[in-house]
Enzyme design. Structure first.
Site, short mmCIF file in Angstrom:
data_model
loop_
_atom_site.label_atom_id
_atom_site.label_comp_id
_atom_site.label_asym_id
_atom_site.label_seq_id
_atom_site.Cartn_x
_atom_site.Cartn_y
_atom_site.Cartn_z
N MET A 43 -0.64 -25.76 23.01
CA MET A 43 0.05 -26.71 23.87
C MET A 43 -0.46 -26.58 25.30
O MET A 43 -0.61 -25.48 25.83
CB MET A 43 1.55 -26.42 23.82
CG MET A 43 2.40 -27.25 24.75
SD MET A 43 4.17 -26.81 24.65
CE MET A 43 4.19 -25.21 25.44
N SER A 117 -1.76 -20.19 19.81
CA SER A 117 -0.38 -20.63 19.93
C SER A 117 -0.06 -21.62 18.80
O SER A 117 -0.30 -21.32 17.64
CB SER A 117 -0.13 -21.23 21.32
OG SER A 117 1.25 -21.33 21.57
N GLN A 118 0.45 -22.83 19.12
CA GLN A 118 0.83 -23.74 18.04
C GLN A 118 -0.37 -24.16 17.19
O GLN A 118 -0.20 -24.57 16.04
CB GLN A 118 1.54 -24.97 18.59
CG GLN A 118 0.68 -25.89 19.43
CD GLN A 118 1.48 -27.05 20.04
OE1 GLN A 118 2.71 -26.97 20.19
NE2 GLN A 118 0.81 -28.13 20.39
N ASP A 235 5.35 -11.27 25.43
CA ASP A 235 5.36 -12.73 25.45
C ASP A 235 6.61 -13.28 26.12
O ASP A 235 7.72 -12.91 25.77
CB ASP A 235 5.27 -13.25 24.01
CG ASP A 235 4.68 -14.65 23.93
OD1 ASP A 235 5.17 -15.54 24.67
OD2 ASP A 235 3.75 -14.86 23.15
N HIS A 289 1.73 -14.25 26.75
CA HIS A 289 1.24 -15.18 25.74
C HIS A 289 -0.24 -15.51 25.92
O HIS A 289 -0.64 -16.05 26.95
CB HIS A 289 2.07 -16.46 25.81
CG HIS A 289 1.88 -17.38 24.65
ND1 HIS A 289 2.15 -17.01 23.36
CD2 HIS A 289 1.44 -18.67 24.59
CE1 HIS A 289 1.90 -18.02 22.55
NE2 HIS A 289 1.46 -19.03 23.27
#
Length: 307
Positions: A43, A117-118, A235, A289
């Protein structure tokens, strides 16, 4: 001045979702012809920013004798690619990528994949739904495989926009129009309303076999040589951070994390079989993150791309 520089660097990490820290390690010599590598950004990022996935692409090429690296771009330009991280439904993205990779002759014999991530759960959906060309190793960096329940930070968005998205997720995540128009809603996992999540999630509940068991998903996932899940111990973006290891809150509350081997997804998705075959690898790294060092990436991940 040094403190200001450090603060700016950390802000860049959290804003663009990926940081590689320079290190003193020398390039390793690699023999043989490793498989191609496919990257899927997270993202607030794109395929090709030189300070994020562009640097990862270059790093992999340097340490694998120039193996072919494809960084996925969703749509025809960088603007669409950026917007895809927020506004193009994951099902449409996975279908688009499946067709794109099938046309790439360099991937015919298989490929390794790294999701950021996503992008980690999107690539997992690809492995489960689209086994041709075959994915061999999937490395998920900070992927939210059991979803999120909280959105404390929104990379590259204004604070007002982030607050609006957070309100939508908190109060209307399972409304059909929100599910169709906001990517993060499709993996919003409310442990206080598990039934609503399972029935109305249009992406995550499906790929996790939580509405009904799709045996094809489990079979295809177990075709992987490795499933590597990397959790960032500090994170501040993924809540809970244990989702990066397929763990989540026990149903009905949002405090206690359920062990992976006690969750339904462990059996229903074939993770138990992956672990039994020693193909499930759980790694952790200090840092926020996606804030990883080149040293760590080269030491822990590059060998998996060479094997």
């Amino acid at each position: 001045m040094r403190l200001a520089s450090c603060a700016f660097y950390l802000l860049s990490c959290l804003t663009f979702g990926l940081c590689l820290v320079n290190s003193s390690s020398s390039d390793s010599e690699v023999n043989g012809a490793p498989l191609p590598v496919v990257l899927w950004h997270g993202m607030g990022d794109t395929c090709c920013f030189p300070f994020s996935l562009g640097s990862i692409k270059k790093l992999i090429e340097e340490h694998t004798n120039g193996t072919y690296v494809r960084s996925l771009k969703i749509g025809g330009n960088l603007v669409l690619d950026y917007e895809s991280g927020f506004f193009i439904h994951p099902n449409k993205q996975v279908d688009y990528v499946c067709k794109q990779l099938a046309q790439d002759e360099k991937l015919t014999d298989g490929y390794n994949a790294i999701g950021f991530s996503q992008g980690g759960q999107f690539l997992r959906a690809l492995a489960q739904r689209c086994p041709s060309p075959p994915m061999r190793t999937l490395i998920s960096l900070g992927g939210q495989h059991q979803g999120i329940f909280g959105l404390p930070k929104c990379p590259t968005l204004k604070q007002s926009s982030c607050e609006y998205i957070t309100k939508l997720l908190n109060y209307a995540a399972y409304e059909d129009w929100v599910q169709q128009q906001l990517v993060q809603a499709t993996y919003w996992h409310d442990p206080l309303h598990e039934t609503s999540y399972r029935l109305k999630s249009t992406f995550l509940a499906d790929i996790n076999n939580e509405l009904y068991v799709n045996e094809r998903y489990s079979e295809n996932l177990n075709k992987l040589k490795r499933l590597v899940l990397v959790k960032f111990l500090n994170d501040t973006i993924v809540q809970p951070k244990e989702s990066q290891w397929f763990q989540f809150y026990e149903p009905g509350q949002d405090q206690h994390i359920q062990p992976l081997n006690q969750s339904k997804v462990y059996e229903n998705l074939g993770l138990a079989l992956l672990e039994q075959r020693k193909r499930l690898h759980l790694l952790s790294v200090e840092g926020d993150h996606l804030a990883i060092s080149k040293d760590w990436f080269v030491k822990h991940l590059v060998p998996m791309l060479l094997d």
